[in-house]
Design an enzyme around this catalytic site. Sequence first.
Site, short mmCIF file in Angstrom:
data_model
loop_
_atom_site.label_atom_id
_atom_site.label_comp_id
_atom_site.label_asym_id
_atom_site.label_seq_id
_atom_site.Cartn_x
_atom_site.Cartn_y
_atom_site.Cartn_z
CD GLU A 7 37.60 47.16 43.89
OE1 GLU A 7 37.70 45.97 44.10
OE2 GLU A 7 38.53 47.86 44.21
CE LYS A 8 33.10 46.03 46.30
NZ LYS A 8 34.48 46.39 46.21
CG ASP A 102 37.52 48.12 47.56
OD1 ASP A 102 36.98 48.88 47.59
OD2 ASP A 102 37.50 46.76 47.40
CG ASP A 104 43.07 46.63 48.38
OD1 ASP A 104 42.84 46.90 46.97
OD2 ASP A 104 42.33 45.57 48.83
CE1 TYR A 322 38.15 47.24 50.64
CE2 TYR A 322 40.00 46.87 51.85
CZ TYR A 322 39.14 46.77 50.85
OH TYR A 322 39.81 46.30 49.85
NE ARG A 324 38.17 41.42 48.98
CZ ARG A 324 36.89 41.70 48.72
NH1 ARG A 324 36.22 42.75 49.63
NH2 ARG A 324 36.05 40.75 48.41
#
Length: 715
Positions: A7-8, A102, A104, A322, A324
Amino acid sequence: MKLYIAEKPSMGAEIAKCLPGPLSRRDGYIVTGDGVVTWGFGHILRQAEPDEYDAKYEKWRMEDLPIIPDEWKLIIAESSKKQFEIVRRLIDEAAEIVHAGDPDREGQLLIDEVLDYVDNRKPVKRILLQALDEKSIRQAIGHLRENQDFFNLKQSALARSRADWLIGMNVSRAYTLAAQQAGHRITLPVGRVKTPTLALVVRREREIADFKQENYFTVKADFAHANGNFTAYWKPREGQAGLDSEGRLADKAVMEELLARLKDSQATAVIATCETTDKREPQRLPLSLSALQVLAGKRYGYNPQHVLDTAQKLYEKKLTSYPRSDCDYLPESQRDDAAAILANLAALEQDELAAWSAKADHSITSRAWNDKKITAHHAIIPTVERCSFAKLSEMEKHIYFLVAQAYVAQFYPIHTYSQTKVDVVHEQEIFTAGGRVVRELGWKELYAAEPDDKKDEEEGILPAMTEGDAATCLKVTADKKTTRPPLRFTAATLLAAMKEIHKYVKNPDLKKQLKDVSGIGTEATRATMIKELVQRGFIREEGRKKYLVPTEPAYLLIDALPDTLTYPDSTAHWESQLQLMTDGEASLEEFIRQQIDFTREICRTALAASLPVQGEHPCPQCGKGALQLRQGRNGKFWGCSRYPVCKASCDDLDGVPQLPKYRCPRCQQGALQLKNGRNGPFWGCTAFPTCRATFNDQAGAPALPPVPAQRGGAS
């Protein structure tokens, strides 16, 4: 070639370190001995704006609403074009892809939308990273899943994204235009989560403004028992006179009569009931993001967004899992890391955590270890990575402390105590007392410094007594108390209200739905929404505690919108549908169809909305708009804010509208203005072409017909 898409960049770098070497860093990706790792920058694709569907939507017009895309478009974000092309090329070259977003809903969509955009046909696996320490990443690499298993999660994310677009782009435009037609120069943003959140703040402020202070009394008596003295509180009987709507004694005369009757009594009091119950209070669960944000706000006064940012830093330093996460449970497999984590904490340069961890009992298994409660992620906990506590910033130390404290508490015994409840009858009045005796402090040893919220009457230490025992009333007193208005929200308490929004819903079915989905918004977006409401001027922070106070635009927006947008009931239904979609029990197409119907209905409501007129010069023609100064081809003039619905206009005279002196006698709505026609000057109605009344000019005034005398009046 196997391609990992993170993701990043920071996540991509950590994955690469755990793949067989050697590593070779290139522009936008890393080559390893077991494939290539690349990354995005969050959303490298964004939803198209309305004018990117059709240029005519660049100008906001009520007649264009609602805007419903025939096909949903994604646009490559300007800042990510270079990286997108690198990812596209690597996808073309890959034989197999590993989705490393991530774990989610949003993380699933971020990578899936890129794969769909380039029409990927290669096989795709999914890696679920709960933490970025080496052990966790290696375990995740060894347990890849089929990305297709998460198709429903992606559908849910798409549904949320498209529904938010429909509401945000259409309803925001509709009510902004309605406000502008009433003379307000403002943009009113509307969102399915943001708006009910703002409404909470507005309603709380009105509760405070409408609050009327009232006095009430608590009556208590001191009793002497053979084994010691104790205090009990008067309990009103059913039908008791002098009580307020909350069941409190509010009538001073009743209070004084009660005291007088009991004060001189020589009667013996009797212990009517005496019940002792052994109670157990299980360990406080580890922390979800919302729980961490609320706790950090209460203990340190931290803003929820700053807590999230700090938790993200600790995650990227591999010190915590993680951030979030909406879950406060732990997978049973994670239990194997407990000894290493506790050993690291016991060696920490933080006296309390080190002492607690050294005393922790590894054999205790709390209720937190429950695979059935785990969704995409687990609670936030310390990782097996050793923490250099002294090198952390002050805020990082505090957040790490809270996370570690909640984790260590899982390895302390259950808190046990005996709760005694006593009813005393004296002069036919009932007094009640409560007390507790702690049998084992257990996990509460870690939270002993926290204030307890228990009522006074439940916290005393009672002498040993049994039912039927006699007691002597020593004295009876009354304390005068005053009701207090509800407290304003802070960012932390508003976030807690968003998570517990079910408390603000009356419908029992909707209440349960909202409770089941943990409120409105997500762990990652709640803090951002509160921050945005402050930045856009709908809420301001006041005082040392930074209480949230609504501004005038907030009242304007909430008062203008229908209840379906300002109360969380509709959001409860939407969240329920999104969860059903995640579970494979609802379809994206049906959900979007419902949202389109809802959007159409709200836009129709906006068209008929009547907002308070803002401006020094109300329109003399329609009365619903305000005259605003504008620049025309022939210079400045004043026109109605409701144009083109109302075409009223007049000349400017030194910065003020030169209002007509004569109201149209035909329509009684417009005003007569002097105009130049082919045959010379004449007076016409400003409501033209709706009203076509015209009159000749007579020495600078309209030649109006005489007003007929009223029947029966003077001649």
